[in-house]
Design an enzyme around this catalytic site. Structure first.
Site, PDB file in Angstrom:
ATOM      1  N   MET A 182     -12.155   4.393  -0.732  1.00  0.00           N
ATOM      2  CA  MET A 182     -12.792   4.652   0.573  1.00  0.00           C
ATOM      3  C   MET A 182     -13.450   6.022   0.471  1.00  0.00           C
ATOM      4  O   MET A 182     -12.977   7.014   1.035  1.00  0.00           O
ATOM      5  CB  MET A 182     -11.745   4.605   1.690  1.00  0.00           C
ATOM      6  CG  MET A 182     -11.311   3.188   2.016  1.00  0.00           C
ATOM      7  SD  MET A 182      -9.764   3.146   2.930  1.00  0.00           S
ATOM      8  CE  MET A 182      -8.606   3.289   1.579  1.00  0.00           C
TER       9      MET A 182
ATOM     10  N   GLY B  61      -9.019   3.943   7.060  1.00  0.00           N
ATOM     11  CA  GLY B  61      -8.710   5.358   7.250  1.00  0.00           C
ATOM     12  C   GLY B  61      -7.235   5.644   7.483  1.00  0.00           C
ATOM     13  O   GLY B  61      -6.763   6.725   7.157  1.00  0.00           O
ATOM     14  N   PHE B  62      -6.516   4.670   8.008  1.00  0.00           N
ATOM     15  CA  PHE B  62      -5.120   4.915   8.367  1.00  0.00           C
ATOM     16  C   PHE B  62      -4.298   3.648   8.185  1.00  0.00           C
ATOM     17  O   PHE B  62      -4.802   2.545   8.399  1.00  0.00           O
ATOM     18  CB  PHE B  62      -5.004   5.360   9.833  1.00  0.00           C
ATOM     19  CG  PHE B  62      -5.812   6.589  10.128  1.00  0.00           C
ATOM     20  CD1 PHE B  62      -5.310   7.860   9.884  1.00  0.00           C
ATOM     21  CD2 PHE B  62      -7.115   6.469  10.596  1.00  0.00           C
ATOM     22  CE1 PHE B  62      -6.088   8.983  10.104  1.00  0.00           C
ATOM     23  CE2 PHE B  62      -7.904   7.589  10.829  1.00  0.00           C
ATOM     24  CZ  PHE B  62      -7.388   8.851  10.581  1.00  0.00           C
ATOM     25  N   GLY B  63      -3.017   3.840   7.841  1.00  0.00           N
ATOM     26  CA  GLY B  63      -2.082   2.723   7.848  1.00  0.00           C
ATOM     27  C   GLY B  63      -1.592   2.489   9.274  1.00  0.00           C
ATOM     28  O   GLY B  63      -1.835   3.296  10.178  1.00  0.00           O
TER      29      GLY B  63
ATOM     30  N   GLY C 183      -5.034  -4.419   6.100  1.00  0.00           N
ATOM     31  CA  GLY C 183      -4.902  -3.759   7.395  1.00  0.00           C
ATOM     32  C   GLY C 183      -4.165  -4.601   8.422  1.00  0.00           C
ATOM     33  O   GLY C 183      -4.616  -5.691   8.778  1.00  0.00           O
TER      34      GLY C 183
ATOM     35  N   SER D  52       0.847  -1.200   0.000  1.00  0.00           N
ATOM     36  CA  SER D  52       0.000   0.000   0.000  1.00  0.00           C
ATOM     37  C   SER D  52       0.877   1.243   0.000  1.00  0.00           C
ATOM     38  O   SER D  52       1.601   1.503   0.972  1.00  0.00           O
ATOM     39  CB  SER D  52      -0.894   0.003   1.239  1.00  0.00           C
ATOM     40  OG  SER D  52      -1.535   1.256   1.334  1.00  0.00           O
TER      41      SER D  52
ATOM     42  N   ASP E 124      -4.826   3.559  -2.057  1.00  0.00           N
ATOM     43  CA  ASP E 124      -5.926   3.887  -1.142  1.00  0.00           C
ATOM     44  C   ASP E 124      -6.455   5.291  -1.398  1.00  0.00           C
ATOM     45  O   ASP E 124      -5.754   6.280  -1.165  1.00  0.00           O
ATOM     46  CB  ASP E 124      -5.424   3.840   0.306  1.00  0.00           C
ATOM     47  CG  ASP E 124      -5.223   2.424   0.804  1.00  0.00           C
ATOM     48  OD1 ASP E 124      -6.135   1.602   0.632  1.00  0.00           O
ATOM     49  OD2 ASP E 124      -4.152   2.151   1.373  1.00  0.00           O
TER      50      ASP E 124
END
Ligand code: DX5
Ligand code: ZN
Length: 228
Positions: free
Chosen positions: A71, A145-147, A179, A13, A38
């Site tokens: 997303m 929403g976040f790595g 994730g 990612s 993403d």
């Protein structure tokens, strides 16, 4: 018996890449199978990432296919933008759309692979009516929403449920997990039915990306071989 003879596929990612050196970062993951891209809109998820201008540049800078993960709150509107910018696969969130079959057709008509992504709280059963049309299913193993978040263990049971659904329909879509994935849990997710692993921080957080990719792939292949 392994689900796919080609083994575990790896999609780093780029959300975790160093954006000031994106070309070199893409070169460093040339052993991977996809680039995971993403797209975050600040509405569907509490974060913003990058859009079509960056995607066009990524597409020109790598020979790997691009796996776009939308997303966004309006996938029916913006899927076509990413297809035009070079997406090879587009996944949209079940929670964000109204006419899934129509959106899958739009993606297919553009010559790309179509996927549906499910948040951790969304059950696999929502896919019953659409699973036959999908090239891939993306199971979120963190809230998007976040790595760099921690893998949610409930993902394992969900992957097994998805495998049972696919078997009962006689279909074999790619099963992507996204994730908190690294070499330590690649085996268990592949044993449960995953075969396309997204990894951000566990690849871009290391200096030797080829070694990181190889470790995750080997762990995934061991899991595929012992499906549980
Ligand atoms: C999370 C994104 C993921 C993220 C994965 O919302 O969809 O693709 O980049 O990053 P890691 O592997 O660090 O959890
Ligand atoms: Zn993602």
């Amino acid at each position: 018996m392994p689900m796919l003879t080609e083994g575990t596929l790896i999609a780093p990612s780029v959300l975790s890449a160093d954006f000031t050196r994106l070309g070199e970062e893409l070169d460093s993951i040339s052993d991977a199978d996809y680039v995971h891209y993403d797209v975050m809109d600040g509405h569907f998820v509490p974060n913003l990432s990058f859009g079509t201008a960056v995607l066009s540049q990524v597409k020109a800078a790598t020979s790997l296919p691009i796996d776009v993960h939308l997303m966004v709150a309006n996938p029916e509107e913006c899927a076509r933008w990413y297809l035009e910018a070079g997406a090879d696969a587009v996944s949209f969130h079940w929670e964000a759309q109204t006419h899934a079959a129509r959106l899958v057709s739009l993606i297919h008509d553009a010559g790309a692979r179509a996927g549906v992504a499910l948040n951790p709280a969304t059950p696999v059963s929502v896919l019953e009516a659409i699973i036959d049309e999908l090239d891939l299913v993306l199971i979120m193993s963190v809230n998007p929403g976040f790595g760099g978040q921690r893998f949610l263990e409930g993902t394992i049971g969900k992957l097994r449920t998805l495998r049972a659904l696919c078997t009962s329909h006689g279909v074999r879509p790619l099963v992507e997990v996204d994730g908190g994935i690294g070499a330590s849990n690649a085996g268990v997710v592949c044993a449960a039915g995953a075969n396309l692993l997204v990894a951000g921080s566990s690849i871009f957080g290391t200096t030797d990306r080829a070694a990181a990719i190889a470790k995750i792939r080997t762990a995934g292949d061991l899991g595929l071989a012992r499906e549980a």
